[in-house]
Scaffold this motif. Structure first.
Motif, PDB file in Angstrom:
ATOM      1  N   UNK A 140       0.858  -0.789  -0.409  1.00 13.18           N
ATOM      2  CA  UNK A 140       0.157  -0.079   0.152  1.00 13.18           C
ATOM      3  C   UNK A 140       1.354   1.250   0.252  1.00 13.18           C
ATOM      4  N   UNK A 141       0.146   1.958  -0.669  1.00 11.82           N
ATOM      5  CA  UNK A 141       0.931   3.858  -1.025  1.00 11.82           C
ATOM      6  C   UNK A 141       0.108   4.597   0.057  1.00 11.82           C
ATOM      7  N   UNK A 142       0.953   4.856   0.321  1.00 12.91           N
ATOM      8  CA  UNK A 142       0.234   6.263   1.570  1.00 12.91           C
ATOM      9  C   UNK A 142       0.987   7.292   1.696  1.00 12.91           C
ATOM     10  N   UNK A 143       0.601   8.399   2.170  1.00 13.74           N
ATOM     11  CA  UNK A 143       1.588   9.830   2.516  1.00 13.74           C
ATOM     12  C   UNK A 143       0.663  10.493   4.301  1.00 13.74           C
ATOM     13  N   UNK A 144       1.517  10.609   4.668  1.00 13.27           N
ATOM     14  CA  UNK A 144       0.737  11.687   6.349  1.00 13.27           C
ATOM     15  C   UNK A 144       0.701  13.565   6.099  1.00 13.27           C
ATOM     16  N   UNK A 145      -0.383  13.122   7.261  1.00 14.77           N
ATOM     17  CA  UNK A 145      -1.566  14.514   6.725  1.00 14.77           C
ATOM     18  C   UNK A 145      -1.431  15.026   8.092  1.00 14.77           C
ATOM     19  N   UNK A 204      -0.834  21.286  18.942  1.00 17.15           N
ATOM     20  CA  UNK A 204      -1.498  22.871  18.171  1.00 17.15           C
ATOM     21  C   UNK A 204      -1.781  21.272  16.785  1.00 17.15           C
ATOM     22  N   UNK A 205      -0.637  20.481  16.256  1.00 17.11           N
ATOM     23  CA  UNK A 205      -1.199  19.532  14.897  1.00 17.11           C
ATOM     24  C   UNK A 205      -0.805  17.990  15.421  1.00 17.11           C
ATOM     25  N   UNK A 206      -1.561  17.187  14.720  1.00 21.69           N
ATOM     26  CA  UNK A 206      -1.060  15.649  14.896  1.00 21.69           C
ATOM     27  C   UNK A 206      -0.781  15.288  13.803  1.00 21.69           C
ATOM     28  N   UNK A 207      -0.368  14.754  12.958  1.00 23.48           N
ATOM     29  CA  UNK A 207       0.725  13.977  12.102  1.00 23.48           C
ATOM     30  C   UNK A 207       0.234  12.453  12.052  1.00 23.48           C
ATOM     31  N   UNK A 208      -0.462  11.990  11.544  1.00 24.91           N
ATOM     32  CA  UNK A 208      -0.680  10.935  11.043  1.00 24.91           C
ATOM     33  C   UNK A 208      -0.891  10.180   9.464  1.00 24.91           C
ATOM     34  N   UNK A 209      -1.033   9.055   9.283  1.00 21.43           N
ATOM     35  CA  UNK A 209      -0.762   8.847   7.681  1.00 21.43           C
ATOM     36  C   UNK A 209      -2.882   8.864   7.120  1.00 21.43           C
ATOM     37  N   UNK A 239       4.998   7.350   1.117  1.00 24.34           N
ATOM     38  CA  UNK A 239       5.622   5.861   1.660  1.00 24.34           C
ATOM     39  C   UNK A 239       5.130   4.357   1.233  1.00 24.34           C
ATOM     40  N   UNK A 240       5.532   3.538   1.990  1.00 27.76           N
ATOM     41  CA  UNK A 240       4.714   2.321   1.242  1.00 27.76           C
ATOM     42  C   UNK A 240       4.636   1.537   2.565  1.00 27.76           C
ATOM     43  N   UNK A 241       3.980   0.418   2.533  1.00 22.45           N
ATOM     44  CA  UNK A 241       3.282   0.067   3.612  1.00 22.45           C
ATOM     45  C   UNK A 241       3.891  -1.697   3.507  1.00 22.45           C
ATOM     46  N   UNK A 242       4.622  -2.846   4.320  1.00 16.84           N
ATOM     47  CA  UNK A 242       4.985  -3.443   4.371  1.00 16.84           C
ATOM     48  C   UNK A 242       4.859  -4.835   5.379  1.00 16.84           C
TER      49      UNK A 242
END
Length: 279
Positions: A140-145, A204-209, A239-242
């Motif tokens: 799976x291809x992912x990116x942070x939000x 102030x913020x959250x960084x998550x997939x 990024x890529x999940x494995x």
């Protein structure tokens, strides 16, 4: 009394025998090895080759069920989600039973080869993790939000400088904050705890997939807003999940990759994406 004396004499004899010359002891071991025609290392290797999930018929899988829609706790109290369905389908292809253990994300990699056989938890392939484990083919291809309060003025990576940023411990978001100037990482075992602290003004913020971010964005749509980390304003890389695997276990890696390829070829993988992720 006579029996006690005999026992004492026997004990003293053993004690003196145990204090013999080290070289003599070594020679005895060598002689025994030559007589059997085997070496200790060969015996151990032979035992190791007879172990493992493909032989035992049970694949012990670690996950962290705090990462919807990839893994979460279902209505029955058991881990559910895309990753759980995927690893169970792989298990069927391999002809093994899949046993899932829900544990903290930050302990997954270190547990492979001892408590668990493999880990699947929306885990990104990184060079740091590759020093400790091997990975399956990516699935799976992912990116942070970036999640911020609805009234926040944060709109770029520059705006994150000096901020208190919520992340799930050991995840890509946690690593990203290390590179943001003067930013502080507020680390949580559960992503939802980071989001709740955001709603309550503690970060102030959250960084998550992306996918869990979208789940939280829908759940708290009147309180938060989302930014795509891949946008020019933030510039986060894809990024890529494995699946994380034991280091050097080529047989297991090939079996898992072959099963994954079959699931993609026969349409099962796409069905699971539609069922759990929807895009």
């Amino acid at each position: 009394m006579k029996k006690a004396a005999i026992a004492l004499l026997f004990t003293l004899t053993l004690a003196f025998a145990g204090c013999g010359d080290k070289e003599e002891s070594t020679n005895t071991t060598t002689d025994q090895t030559e007589q059997t025609g085997t070496e200790t290392g060969d015996d151990v290797q032979g035992d190791l080759e007879g172990e493992g999930p493909l032989v035992d018929g049970v694949l012990n899988v670690g996950t962290n069920a705090e990462f919807p829609p990839f893994e979460f706790v279902g209505d029955d109290g058991e881990p559910d989600g895309f990753d759980m369905a995927l690893i169970k389908a792989i298990g069927e292809k391999l002809g093994v039973d899949v046993v899932v253990e829900n544990m903290e994300f930050d302990s997954l990699v270190a547990s492979i080869g001892s408590k668990i056989d493999v880990a699947i938890a929306g885990m990104t392939i990184t060079d740091e993790r590759k020093n400790m484990v091997d990975f399956s083919d990516e699935y799976y291809e992912a990116v942070q939000y970036v999640i911020v309060p609805a009234d926040s003025e944060i709109a770029s990576a520059k705006d994150l400088e000096g901020k208190n940023i919520g992340v799930q411990l050991g995840t890509t978001g946690d690593f990203i904050v290390e590179d943001i100037k003067d930013a502080t990482a507020a680390q949580y075992n559960k992503a939802v705890d980071a989001v709740n602290d955001l709603r309550n003004g503690r970060v102030d913020a959250v960084i998550i997939d992306k996918n869990p971010a979208q789940v939280f964005g829908e759940q708290f749509k009147d309180e938060v807003k989302l930014y795509d980390g891949e946008s020019a304003e933030f510039g986060f890389e894809k990024e890529y999940y494995a699946i994380a695997l034991p280091k050097g276990d080529e047989e297991l890696a090939k079996s898992v990759n072959d099963a994954l390829a079959e699931l993609k070829a026969d349409g099962t993988f796409d069905e699971l994406v539609t069922q759990y992720i929807g895009n």
